[in-house]
Design a protein around this motif. Structure first.
Motif, PDB file in Angstrom:
ATOM      1  N   ALA A  47       0.851  -1.194   0.000  1.00  0.00           N
ATOM      2  CA  ALA A  47       0.000   0.000   0.000  1.00  0.00           C
ATOM      3  C   ALA A  47       0.882   1.237   0.000  1.00  0.00           C
ATOM      4  O   ALA A  47       1.853   1.323   0.746  1.00  0.00           O
ATOM      5  CB  ALA A  47      -0.929  -0.002   1.209  1.00  0.00           C
ATOM      6  N   ALA A  48       0.532   2.208  -0.857  1.00  0.00           N
ATOM      7  CA  ALA A  48       1.345   3.415  -0.978  1.00  0.00           C
ATOM      8  C   ALA A  48       0.453   4.616  -1.196  1.00  0.00           C
ATOM      9  O   ALA A  48      -0.701   4.488  -1.610  1.00  0.00           O
ATOM     10  CB  ALA A  48       2.331   3.270  -2.143  1.00  0.00           C
ATOM     11  N   GLY A  49       0.983   5.775  -0.930  1.00  0.00           N
ATOM     12  CA  GLY A  49       0.263   7.014  -1.186  1.00  0.00           C
ATOM     13  C   GLY A  49       0.066   7.849   0.061  1.00  0.00           C
ATOM     14  O   GLY A  49       0.303   7.401   1.181  1.00  0.00           O
ATOM     15  N   LEU A  50      -0.384   9.082  -0.175  1.00  0.00           N
ATOM     16  CA  LEU A  50      -0.550  10.052   0.902  1.00  0.00           C
ATOM     17  C   LEU A  50      -1.790   9.781   1.739  1.00  0.00           C
ATOM     18  O   LEU A  50      -1.753   9.859   2.964  1.00  0.00           O
ATOM     19  CB  LEU A  50      -0.621  11.464   0.306  1.00  0.00           C
ATOM     20  N   ARG A  51      -2.896   9.490   1.065  1.00  0.00           N
ATOM     21  CA  ARG A  51      -4.169   9.235   1.754  1.00  0.00           C
ATOM     22  C   ARG A  51      -4.895   8.097   1.043  1.00  0.00           C
ATOM     23  O   ARG A  51      -4.603   7.789  -0.104  1.00  0.00           O
ATOM     24  CB  ARG A  51      -5.060  10.476   1.720  1.00  0.00           C
ATOM     25  N   THR A  52      -5.865   7.529   1.720  1.00  0.00           N
ATOM     26  CA  THR A  52      -6.613   6.435   1.102  1.00  0.00           C
ATOM     27  C   THR A  52      -7.369   6.899  -0.141  1.00  0.00           C
ATOM     28  O   THR A  52      -7.467   6.167  -1.111  1.00  0.00           O
ATOM     29  CB  THR A  52      -7.614   5.817   2.100  1.00  0.00           C
ATOM     30  N   LYS A  53      -7.908   8.116  -0.132  1.00  0.00           N
ATOM     31  CA  LYS A  53      -8.699   8.589  -1.267  1.00  0.00           C
ATOM     32  C   LYS A  53      -7.932   9.528  -2.181  1.00  0.00           C
ATOM     33  O   LYS A  53      -8.439   9.967  -3.194  1.00  0.00           O
ATOM     34  CB  LYS A  53      -9.964   9.280  -0.752  1.00  0.00           C
ATOM     35  N   ASP A  54      -6.716   9.889  -1.822  1.00  0.00           N
ATOM     36  CA  ASP A  54      -5.889  10.775  -2.638  1.00  0.00           C
ATOM     37  C   ASP A  54      -4.452  10.295  -2.516  1.00  0.00           C
ATOM     38  O   ASP A  54      -3.695  10.751  -1.672  1.00  0.00           O
ATOM     39  CB  ASP A  54      -6.018  12.219  -2.159  1.00  0.00           C
ATOM     40  N   ALA A  55      -4.080   9.351  -3.366  1.00  0.00           N
ATOM     41  CA  ALA A  55      -2.759   8.736  -3.259  1.00  0.00           C
ATOM     42  C   ALA A  55      -1.637   9.721  -3.538  1.00  0.00           C
ATOM     43  O   ALA A  55      -0.538   9.581  -3.037  1.00  0.00           O
ATOM     44  CB  ALA A  55      -2.656   7.544  -4.211  1.00  0.00           C
ATOM     45  N   ASN A  56      -1.911  10.742  -4.391  1.00  0.00           N
ATOM     46  CA  ASN A  56      -0.897  11.716  -4.767  1.00  0.00           C
ATOM     47  C   ASN A  56       0.290  11.016  -5.433  1.00  0.00           C
ATOM     48  O   ASN A  56       1.439  11.360  -5.183  1.00  0.00           O
ATOM     49  CB  ASN A  56      -0.451  12.535  -3.538  1.00  0.00           C
ATOM     50  N   MET A  57      -0.031  10.019  -6.246  1.00  0.00           N
ATOM     51  CA  MET A  57       0.990   9.245  -6.953  1.00  0.00           C
ATOM     52  C   MET A  57       0.584   9.094  -8.413  1.00  0.00           C
ATOM     53  O   MET A  57      -0.583   9.265  -8.753  1.00  0.00           O
ATOM     54  CB  MET A  57       1.135   7.859  -6.324  1.00  0.00           C
ATOM     55  N   ALA A  58       1.548   8.740  -9.239  1.00  0.00           N
ATOM     56  CA  ALA A  58       1.243   8.473 -10.647  1.00  0.00           C
ATOM     57  C   ALA A  58       0.237   7.324 -10.731  1.00  0.00           C
ATOM     58  O   ALA A  58       0.321   6.372  -9.955  1.00  0.00           O
ATOM     59  CB  ALA A  58       2.515   8.097 -11.391  1.00  0.00           C
ATOM     60  N   PRO A  59      -0.720   7.417 -11.655  1.00  0.00           N
ATOM     61  CA  PRO A  59      -1.671   6.311 -11.801  1.00  0.00           C
ATOM     62  C   PRO A  59      -0.994   5.103 -12.432  1.00  0.00           C
ATOM     63  O   PRO A  59      -0.076   5.245 -13.240  1.00  0.00           O
ATOM     64  CB  PRO A  59      -2.752   6.881 -12.727  1.00  0.00           C
ATOM     65  N   GLY A  60      -1.414   3.931 -12.046  1.00  0.00           N
ATOM     66  CA  GLY A  60      -0.851   2.722 -12.641  1.00  0.00           C
ATOM     67  C   GLY A  60      -1.220   1.497 -11.835  1.00  0.00           C
ATOM     68  O   GLY A  60      -1.317   1.563 -10.619  1.00  0.00           O
ATOM     69  N   ASP A  61      -1.414   0.391 -12.542  1.00  0.00           N
ATOM     70  CA  ASP A  61      -1.715  -0.861 -11.849  1.00  0.00           C
ATOM     71  C   ASP A  61      -0.408  -1.549 -11.462  1.00  0.00           C
ATOM     72  O   ASP A  61       0.689  -1.024 -11.689  1.00  0.00           O
ATOM     73  CB  ASP A  61      -2.601  -1.765 -12.713  1.00  0.00           C
ATOM     74  N   ALA A  62      -0.516  -2.737 -10.884  1.00  0.00           N
ATOM     75  CA  ALA A  62       0.667  -3.447 -10.400  1.00  0.00           C
ATOM     76  C   ALA A  62       1.674  -3.694 -11.531  1.00  0.00           C
ATOM     77  O   ALA A  62       2.888  -3.579 -11.335  1.00  0.00           O
ATOM     78  CB  ALA A  62       0.258  -4.765  -9.746  1.00  0.00           C
ATOM     79  N   GLY A  63       1.167  -4.020 -12.722  1.00  0.00           N
ATOM     80  CA  GLY A  63       2.056  -4.256 -13.860  1.00  0.00           C
ATOM     81  C   GLY A  63       2.826  -3.009 -14.264  1.00  0.00           C
ATOM     82  O   GLY A  63       4.021  -3.075 -14.577  1.00  0.00           O
ATOM     83  N   TRP A  64       2.110  -1.878 -14.264  1.00  0.00           N
ATOM     84  CA  TRP A  64       2.771  -0.620 -14.608  1.00  0.00           C
ATOM     85  C   TRP A  64       3.878  -0.313 -13.610  1.00  0.00           C
ATOM     86  O   TRP A  64       4.994   0.066 -13.989  1.00  0.00           O
ATOM     87  CB  TRP A  64       1.756   0.525 -14.624  1.00  0.00           C
ATOM     88  N   TRP A  65       3.599  -0.490 -12.313  1.00  0.00           N
ATOM     89  CA  TRP A  65       4.601  -0.198 -11.291  1.00  0.00           C
ATOM     90  C   TRP A  65       5.787  -1.158 -11.381  1.00  0.00           C
ATOM     91  O   TRP A  65       6.933  -0.765 -11.158  1.00  0.00           O
ATOM     92  CB  TRP A  65       3.979  -0.225  -9.884  1.00  0.00           C
ATOM     93  N   GLU A  66       5.524  -2.403 -11.742  1.00  0.00           N
ATOM     94  CA  GLU A  66       6.625  -3.360 -11.907  1.00  0.00           C
ATOM     95  C   GLU A  66       7.541  -2.924 -13.051  1.00  0.00           C
ATOM     96  O   GLU A  66       8.769  -2.969 -12.931  1.00  0.00           O
ATOM     97  CB  GLU A  66       6.062  -4.760 -12.177  1.00  0.00           C
ATOM     98  N   GLN A  67       6.945  -2.471 -14.168  1.00  0.00           N
ATOM     99  CA  GLN A  67       7.746  -1.982 -15.291  1.00  0.00           C
ATOM    100  C   GLN A  67       8.515  -0.719 -14.905  1.00  0.00           C
ATOM    101  O   GLN A  67       9.683  -0.556 -15.269  1.00  0.00           O
ATOM    102  CB  GLN A  67       6.851  -1.700 -16.493  1.00  0.00           C
ATOM    103  N   HIS A  68       7.855   0.156 -14.157  1.00  0.00           N
ATOM    104  CA  HIS A  68       8.518   1.389 -13.720  1.00  0.00           C
ATOM    105  C   HIS A  68       9.725   1.058 -12.837  1.00  0.00           C
ATOM    106  O   HIS A  68      10.814   1.608 -13.031  1.00  0.00           O
ATOM    107  CB  HIS A  68       7.523   2.264 -12.947  1.00  0.00           C
ATOM    108  N   ARG A  69       9.523   0.153 -11.895  1.00  0.00           N
ATOM    109  CA  ARG A  69      10.621  -0.227 -11.002  1.00  0.00           C
ATOM    110  C   ARG A  69      11.791  -0.809 -11.799  1.00  0.00           C
ATOM    111  O   ARG A  69      12.951  -0.532 -11.530  1.00  0.00           O
ATOM    112  CB  ARG A  69      10.146  -1.229  -9.952  1.00  0.00           C
TER     113      ARG A  69
END
Length: 199
Positions: free
Chosen positions: A160-182
């Protein structure tokens, strides 16, 4: 305080960090909020316990408005080193979170009652005189710093990541997108180090 009162601006900034910290406990087991996730033992519930003592000290005792809370390890012989940075098995989540909320309410009352140039005294040898403005700047920085620790710890616990539960304040992306980004970040790090590898 009025909406244009700079004390309220500072209090809101502090409250944003308080809220970010507390939501990092949501949905986790007793083990996961307590388990040490770094070599120095950093854990989510311990961060809340530590900040409870910090607010009670800086916005309570310092201004002659004591509020019962766990002592900070830096306050001398009152506690063993790091006692405020972890929870014993018999210290409940509910008690630590309730204590934090109670101390934060007491701190907010101190902010409302005093002008920014009010002078408090930090005990010590020698004692240090300090304004409410300076204390608020310090606590905002400290609370946001520890909320950042909580961000990393929570991500290590369950992703779980982000600033708040309803406002993550992070780039949008699913698990696959984040894996590619990493992986892109990893490749860039290896390339910069002169140690490239095949993708």
């Amino acid at each position: 305080m009025t909406a244009t009162d700079p004390r309220e601006d500072l209090r809101r900034c502090l409250q944003d960090a308080r809220d970010a910290l507390l939501w990092k406990l949501d949905g986790l087991s007793e083990y996961d909020i307590r388990r040490p996730m770094t070599p120095t033992g950093t854990n989510l519930l311990g961060l809340v316990k530590h900040l409870t003592g910090a607010e009670a000290f800086y916005l309570g005792e310092t201004f002659g408005r004591p509020c019962p809370a766990p002592p900070l390890w830096i306050t001398g012989d009152a506690a063993e080193p790091n006692a405020d940075l972890w929870a014993t098995a018999d210290e409940t989540r509910e008690r630590i979170v309730d204590d934090y909320r109670r101390v934060c309410a007491h701190a907010d009352a101190t902010i409302a009652a005093l002008p920014l140039d009010a002078v408090g005294r930090i005990p010590g040898d020698p004692p240090v005189d300090i304004t409410l403005h300076r204390v608020l700047a310090h606590l905002i920085g400290e609370t946001h710093r520890h909320a950042g620790h909580a961000d990393i710890v929570r991500e290590l616990v369950d992703g779980a990541a982000g600033l708040r539960t309803k406002d993550a304040n992070m780039a949008p992306g699913d698990a696959g997108w984040w894996e590619q980004h990493r992986e892109r970040v990893e490749q860039a790090a290896r390339a910069a180090a002169g140690n490239t590898r095949d993708a």
